[in-house]
Design a protein around this motif. Structure first.
Motif, PDB file in Angstrom:
ATOM      1  N   ILE A 196      10.484  -2.616  -2.589  1.00  0.00           N
ATOM      2  CA  ILE A 196      10.052  -3.200  -1.273  1.00  0.00           C
ATOM      3  C   ILE A 196       8.806  -2.728  -1.125  1.00  0.00           C
ATOM      4  CG2 ILE A 196      10.663  -2.774   1.131  1.00  0.00           C
ATOM      5  CD1 ILE A 196      13.856  -2.850   0.918  1.00  0.00           C
ATOM      6  N   THR A 197       8.237  -1.568  -0.928  1.00  0.00           N
ATOM      7  CA  THR A 197       7.363  -1.185  -0.320  1.00  0.00           C
ATOM      8  C   THR A 197       5.850  -1.895  -1.679  1.00  0.00           C
ATOM      9  OG1 THR A 197       7.703   0.946  -1.030  1.00  0.00           O
ATOM     10  CG2 THR A 197       7.846   0.742   0.820  1.00  0.00           C
ATOM     11  N   ARG A 198       6.425  -2.316  -2.644  1.00  0.00           N
ATOM     12  CA  ARG A 198       5.288  -2.229  -3.189  1.00  0.00           C
ATOM     13  C   ARG A 198       4.825  -3.801  -4.082  1.00  0.00           C
ATOM     14  NH1 ARG A 198       5.836   3.458  -2.834  1.00  0.00           N
ATOM     15  NH2 ARG A 198       3.793   4.065  -3.710  1.00  0.00           N
ATOM     16  N   ASP A 199       5.792  -4.655  -4.281  1.00  0.00           N
ATOM     17  CA  ASP A 199       6.255  -6.236  -3.563  1.00  0.00           C
ATOM     18  C   ASP A 199       6.995  -6.583  -2.384  1.00  0.00           C
ATOM     19  OD1 ASP A 199       6.208  -8.525  -5.227  1.00  0.00           O
ATOM     20  OD2 ASP A 199       7.659  -8.166  -6.985  1.00  0.00           O
ATOM     21  N   LYS A 200       6.304  -6.589  -1.699  1.00  0.00           N
ATOM     22  CA  LYS A 200       6.941  -7.696  -0.546  1.00  0.00           C
ATOM     23  C   LYS A 200       7.666  -8.784  -0.429  1.00  0.00           C
ATOM     24  CE  LYS A 200       3.922  -4.816   1.959  1.00  0.00           C
ATOM     25  NZ  LYS A 200       2.536  -4.870   3.229  1.00  0.00           N
TER      26      LYS A 200
END
Length: 310
Positions: free
Chosen positions: A56-60
């Protein structure tokens, strides 16, 4: 002079260490829904939540969905020891519920982590080993029939210092070695047992009382992060290779720590709902909310996550 300076500059570039950018983990193309199968270690959910928070935090924009349907005490071999749980019930058998899980969750990718219970905490035995091999082969066949992909995870470490059963980690090592050997037959396998055992051994050199699992079986937060990190590295991540905790992994992106907490909250909400919706025969499990109600609440948590990502 200018020519000399250019030569010096060129030489310095050649001698300088290469700049290597950290790589993020990637899921196979076309994968949107990921299902985790396993026993109580998977049901605990920390390593699965860590992995979800990472993506979630790397590939929004990816919009992945992660579903945890781990079931405590379960085996893929169908085996159970006499008197399990004080004689209250035999170990759950994945064979009993897999068809319903696949039908209802409709995964694109399944991660399967079995073995800890399949050796029945006894010395190595060829009959038990074959039951594990047969169970994993059956699981792969059943998942593949649906069109989904499956990745096996070798068993976590067993710590005899805390859990007794001397030699049982070697049994799990043989199970893991067999899984890894199946890569030559096209199986997708992430090695957890080797790196996790090495991590435990290395830290115990400095602290003889160090442990990843207080009972030898069920990892605490550090153990779950080691699991998550190895799986993320298997998926191509180098950006968290040295992170010592899930919190360190989550601290890098803006609002990452808040997102990790929300992801964990959402998974804890959904896992019991999914287990009840797909059905199982293990007594003593929380029923959770009806799945539709749990998903409604999960969407509200999702909105909070989306707001933090903006």
């Amino acid at each position: 002079m200018k020519t000399l300076l250019r030569l010096v500059a060129a030489a310095s570039l050649l001698l300088a260490p290469p700049i290597v950018s950290a790589q993020t983990a990637k899921l196979p193309q076309g994968v949107k829904r990921v299902v985790f199968l396993g026993d109580s270690i998977t049901y605990a959910g920390q390593y699965t939540a860590d992995i979800e928070a990472y993506f979630i935090t790397r590939d929004k924009a990816a919009n992945y969905e992660f579903i945890n349907v781990g079931l405590p005490s379960e085996t893929v071999s169908g085996l159970s020891e006499a008197g399990h749980a004080g004689g209250k019930f035999p170990r759950p058998d994945l064979h009993e519920r897999l068809a319903r899980v696949l039908e209802k969750t409709k995964p694109d990718l399944v991660f399967a982590c079995y073995g800890m219970n399949d050796g029945i905490y006894l010395p190595f035995d060829e009959t038990r080993f074959k039951a594990y091999q047969d169970g994993c082969t059956w699981l792969r066949d059943e998942v593949t029939k649906t069109g989904a992909k499956i990745a096996f995870i070798t068993p976590p470490v067993f710590d005899s210092l805390k859990g007794g059963k001397p030699g049982y980690n070697d049994v799990l090592g043989r199970y893991g070695d067999w899984l890894l050997s199946m890569k030559k037959s096209g199986w997708v396998v992430a090695d957890l047992h080797g790196p996790m055992t090495a991590y435990l051994d290395e830290h115990r050199k400095a602290d003889p009382n160090f442990a990843l699992a207080s009972d030898g079986v069920h990892p605490g937060p550090e153990g779950h992060w080691v699991m998550a990190r190895e799986i993320l590295k298997f998926l191509g991540a180098s950006d968290v290779a040295k992170a010592k905790s899930a919190e360190e992994m989550a601290a890098a992106p803006t609002h990452g720590l808040e997102i990790l907490k929300l992801v964990t909250q959402r998974e804890n909400l959904l896992k019991d709902a999914w287990l009840t919706a797909t059905g199982h025969k293990r007594p003593g499990m929380a029923t959770g909310l009806p799945l539709d109600q749990a998903e409604t609440k999960a969407k509200e948590i999702g909105k909070q996550i989306e707001a933090l990502l903006k």
